[in-house]
Design an enzyme around this catalytic site. Structure first.
Site, PDB file in Angstrom:
ATOM      1  N   HIS A 267     -39.314  49.931 -20.352  1.00 26.47           N
ATOM      2  CA  HIS A 267     -38.264  49.274 -21.127  1.00 26.47           C
ATOM      3  C   HIS A 267     -38.870  48.610 -22.352  1.00 26.47           C
ATOM      4  CE1 HIS A 267     -34.819  46.802 -22.180  1.00 26.47           C
ATOM      5  NE2 HIS A 267     -34.108  47.657 -21.473  1.00 26.47           N
ATOM      6  N   ASP A 324     -31.495  52.211 -14.980  1.00 30.41           N
ATOM      7  CA  ASP A 324     -31.049  53.577 -14.707  1.00 30.41           C
ATOM      8  C   ASP A 324     -31.710  54.192 -13.474  1.00 30.41           C
ATOM      9  OD1 ASP A 324     -29.302  53.829 -16.941  1.00 30.41           O
ATOM     10  OD2 ASP A 324     -31.047  53.990 -18.243  1.00 30.41           O
TER      11      ASP A 324
HETATM   12  N1  CMC Z   1     -43.156  57.554 -18.281  1.00 32.45           N
HETATM   13  C1  CMC Z   1     -44.427  57.699 -18.735  1.00 32.45           C
HETATM   14  N2  CMC Z   1     -44.951  56.989 -19.748  1.00 32.45           N
HETATM   15  C2  CMC Z   1     -44.142  56.101 -20.355  1.00 32.45           C
HETATM   16  C3  CMC Z   1     -42.814  55.881 -19.951  1.00 32.45           C
HETATM   17  C4  CMC Z   1     -42.318  56.653 -18.879  1.00 32.45           C
HETATM   18  N3  CMC Z   1     -41.072  56.488 -18.457  1.00 32.45           N
HETATM   19  N4  CMC Z   1     -42.254  54.953 -20.726  1.00 32.45           N
HETATM   20  C5  CMC Z   1     -43.199  54.559 -21.591  1.00 32.45           C
HETATM   21  N5  CMC Z   1     -44.343  55.254 -21.379  1.00 32.45           N
HETATM   22  C6  CMC Z   1     -45.625  55.064 -22.078  1.00 32.45           C
HETATM   23  C7  CMC Z   1     -45.625  55.676 -23.459  1.00 32.45           C
HETATM   24  O1  CMC Z   1     -46.078  57.007 -23.434  1.00 32.45           O
HETATM   25  C8  CMC Z   1     -46.536  54.745 -24.194  1.00 32.45           C
HETATM   26  O2  CMC Z   1     -47.860  55.055 -23.823  1.00 32.45           O
HETATM   27  P1  CMC Z   1     -49.077  54.882 -24.898  1.00 32.45           P
HETATM   28  O3  CMC Z   1     -49.145  53.432 -25.201  1.00 32.45           O
HETATM   29  O4  CMC Z   1     -50.260  55.414 -24.183  1.00 32.45           O
HETATM   30  O5  CMC Z   1     -48.698  55.721 -26.101  1.00 32.45           O
HETATM   31  C9  CMC Z   1     -46.242  53.376 -23.604  1.00 32.45           C
HETATM   32  O6  CMC Z   1     -45.793  53.665 -22.273  1.00 32.45           O
HETATM   33  C10 CMC Z   1     -45.168  52.594 -24.359  1.00 32.45           C
HETATM   34  O7  CMC Z   1     -44.016  53.407 -24.447  1.00 32.45           O
HETATM   35  P2  CMC Z   1     -43.073  53.500 -25.724  1.00 32.45           P
HETATM   36  O8  CMC Z   1     -42.400  54.829 -25.743  1.00 32.45           O
HETATM   37  O9  CMC Z   1     -43.834  53.097 -26.955  1.00 32.45           O
HETATM   38  O10 CMC Z   1     -42.048  52.342 -25.401  1.00 32.45           O
HETATM   39  P3  CMC Z   1     -40.634  52.087 -26.090  1.00 32.45           P
HETATM   40  O11 CMC Z   1     -40.386  50.656 -25.983  1.00 32.45           O
HETATM   41  O12 CMC Z   1     -40.591  52.723 -27.429  1.00 32.45           O
HETATM   42  O13 CMC Z   1     -39.632  52.934 -25.160  1.00 32.45           O
HETATM   43  C11 CMC Z   1     -38.273  53.541 -23.314  1.00 32.45           C
HETATM   44  C12 CMC Z   1     -38.929  52.390 -24.113  1.00 32.45           C
HETATM   45  C13 CMC Z   1     -37.312  52.945 -22.307  1.00 32.45           C
HETATM   46  C14 CMC Z   1     -37.504  54.458 -24.272  1.00 32.45           C
HETATM   47  C15 CMC Z   1     -39.397  54.340 -22.587  1.00 32.45           C
HETATM   48  O14 CMC Z   1     -40.041  53.517 -21.656  1.00 32.45           O
HETATM   49  C16 CMC Z   1     -38.870  55.606 -21.922  1.00 32.45           C
HETATM   50  O15 CMC Z   1     -38.794  56.662 -22.553  1.00 32.45           O
HETATM   51  N6  CMC Z   1     -38.482  55.535 -20.597  1.00 32.45           N
HETATM   52  C17 CMC Z   1     -37.892  56.663 -19.924  1.00 32.45           C
HETATM   53  C18 CMC Z   1     -36.420  56.767 -20.286  1.00 32.45           C
HETATM   54  C19 CMC Z   1     -35.587  55.658 -19.666  1.00 32.45           C
HETATM   55  O16 CMC Z   1     -35.693  55.369 -18.482  1.00 32.45           O
HETATM   56  N7  CMC Z   1     -34.695  55.068 -20.464  1.00 32.45           N
HETATM   57  C20 CMC Z   1     -33.782  54.013 -20.010  1.00 32.45           C
HETATM   58  C21 CMC Z   1     -34.081  52.698 -20.658  1.00 32.45           C
HETATM   59  S1  CMC Z   1     -33.315  51.306 -19.865  1.00 32.45           S
HETATM   60  C22 CMC Z   1     -31.628  51.328 -20.072  1.00 32.45           C
HETATM   61  C23 CMC Z   1     -31.064  52.113 -21.164  1.00 32.45           C
HETATM   62  O17 CMC Z   1     -31.317  51.831 -22.337  1.00 32.45           O
HETATM   63  O18 CMC Z   1     -30.313  53.005 -20.844  1.00 32.45           O
END
Ligand code: CMC
Length: 388
Positions: A267, A324
């Site tokens: 998140h 989720d």
């Molecule tokens: N699985 C594997 N690695 C992950 C995940 C994941 N679910 N989420 C983040 N990471 C890693 C990412 O690769 C990055 O690694 P590094 O620092 O080595 O490059 C690090 O963690 C930080 O991730 P980010 O993508 O920069 O984080 P963000 O704040 O931009 O994205 C997020 C947040 C929720 C989009 C992301 O965690 C994600 O894609 N999660 C999976 C999709 C998900 O469950 N979304 C629902 C969010 S909650 C409610 C909603 O909004 O609906």
């Protein structure tokens, strides 16, 4: 330009002041208008929470009665709108239908775009979104559309429109109605997330309320946002069919070349646990037990969480289950199909979107207009076709 600070993904830019929702991502705190989410989920109901988000205080008995009355009064859609549903292919994604239908509502209420009609349109949207959502579902399975019933409350009416058929009596299961209320409350607001920012962005141009909300629905659809609930269930099913090798899937999620992410994990704001996921996990166990449902996917989800949270990759990045991760298992227990999960999120998030739209409009804000740091070509002369 030197004056512009670059903040891709808006990790540290506050776009507005807001009194609606408070999140402390380090401590795992979520409050609507000051009230902890745990208390609201346990003690309140969705319509009351909607009023709270919109108007800032818990409603008194008269205010709540009037609001419930408005939601009942506005629950039907114009008969002509039923024709719209016929035009979509049977496999149309219900999020596409929902956003199109919500934008279409503006054509039925064009005269009401003045400020004195905002509250009426807010009630209209909250009332009608259920009807539109259930009609999209009924159309996709080829069943006749079910009209709302005035004697039923908000969540009950939704379940009735989803599952009642003309040939037999349908009684709403109170356990399901209670679980649905809690689910909708947990989704009702989350400050400046992608879809809410979209609603504010579109609303800031003074686009009408229906157009602004339709844009929010489109933003929510994406798999990194609300679409994650559908993606989580599909992932759990994949893991089940694959024999439940959790380590393999956790490994896949760690592999940056793979492109696979553990859906329902991570998140932007919560760097500790997501308090909604904690409530949902407990709810899942309780509701499934009460309904005597033994869903193997719950075990798979719990095992996957355990394996991931023991892994250095997830620990060091502070990636925990989000809202989720467990919600889909509950929707499934209610008989709601996977492609409707993000629609459920939309119904829940609607009062939040509307509260932000109202807050924005009430404060007479400026148009949202971010700047950029230009990294393209410097000035160059047009090249005629024969020289390219
Ligand atoms: N699985 C594997 N690695 C992950 C995940 C994941 N679910 N989420 C983040 N990471 C890693 C990412 O690769 C990055 O690694 P590094 O620092 O080595 O490059 C690090 O963690 C930080 O991730 P980010 O993508 O920069 O984080 P963000 O704040 O931009 O994205 C997020 C947040 C929720 C989009 C992301 O965690 C994600 O894609 N999660 C999976 C999709 C998900 O469950 N979304 C629902 C969010 S909650 C409610 C909603 O909004 O609906």
């Amino acid at each position: 330009s030197a004056a512009i600070t670059l903040d891709p993904g808006f990790t540290s830019t506050g776009a507005c002041e807001s009194k609606i929702c408070f999140i402390d991502g380090e401590k795992g705190i979520l409050r609507y208008r000051g009230y902890p989410i745990e208390q609201l989920a346990e003690k309140s109901d969705f319509v009351e929470v909607a009023w709270l988000l919109l108007y800032g205080e818990l409603p008194n008995a008269d205010q709540l009665k009037k609001f419930r009355g408005q939601l009942t009064y506005h629950s039907m859609i114009h008969e002509d709108m039923k024709k719209f549903f016929e035009g979509f292919p049977n496999n149309a994604h219900p999020m596409a239908i929902l956003s199109a239908m919500v934008a279409s509502l503006s054509t039925y209420y064009p005269e009401s775009e003045t400020e004195e009609h905002h509250d009426e349109n807010i009630a209209r949207l909250i009332a009608k979104v259920r009807t539109l959502a259930t009609y999209a579902y009924k159309k996709s399975i080829g069943q006749p559309l079910t009209y709302p019933q005035n004697k039923l409350r908000y969540a009950e009416n939704f379940l009735h429109m989803m599952f009642a058929v003309p040939c037999e009596e349908y009684t709403v299961n109170p356990i399901m109605a209670k679980a649905l209320n809690m689910l909708l409350i947990l989704h009702a607001d989350h400050e400046q997330n992608c879809s809410t920012s979209t609603v504010r962005m579109v609303g800031s141009s003074r686009a009408n309320i229906f157009a602004s909300i339709s844009a929010g629905i489109c933003a929510l659809w994406g798999p990194l946002h609300g679409g994650a609930n559908q993606a989580v269930l599909e992932m759990l099913e994949m893991i089940e069919n694959d024999g439940g090798d959790y380590k393999k899937w956790v490994q896949k999620a760690k592999d940056k070349d793979d492109g696979f992410r553990l859906m329902g994990f991570g998140h932007r704001v919560y760097k500790n646990f997501d308090p909604r996921a904690t409530i949902l996990r407990k709810m899942c166990e309780e509701v499934l037990a009460e309904l005597h449902i033994d869903d193997p996917l719950l075990q798979i989800a719990e095992n996957l969480e355990k394996v991931a949270l023991e892994d250095e990759y997830f620990v060091s990045r502070k990636l925990y289950p989000n809202v989720d991760f467990y919600s889909g298992i509950l929707y499934r227990a209610m008989g709601i199909p996977t492609n409707m999960f993000t629609v459920m999120f939309s119904i829940g998030r609607l009062p939040g979107w509307l509260a932000h739209w109202k807050e924005l409009r009430d404060e007479d804000s400026r148009i949202y207009r971010p700047r950029q740091v230009y990294t393209g070509a410097t000035e160059r002369d047009y090249v005629p076709m024969e020289n390219r």
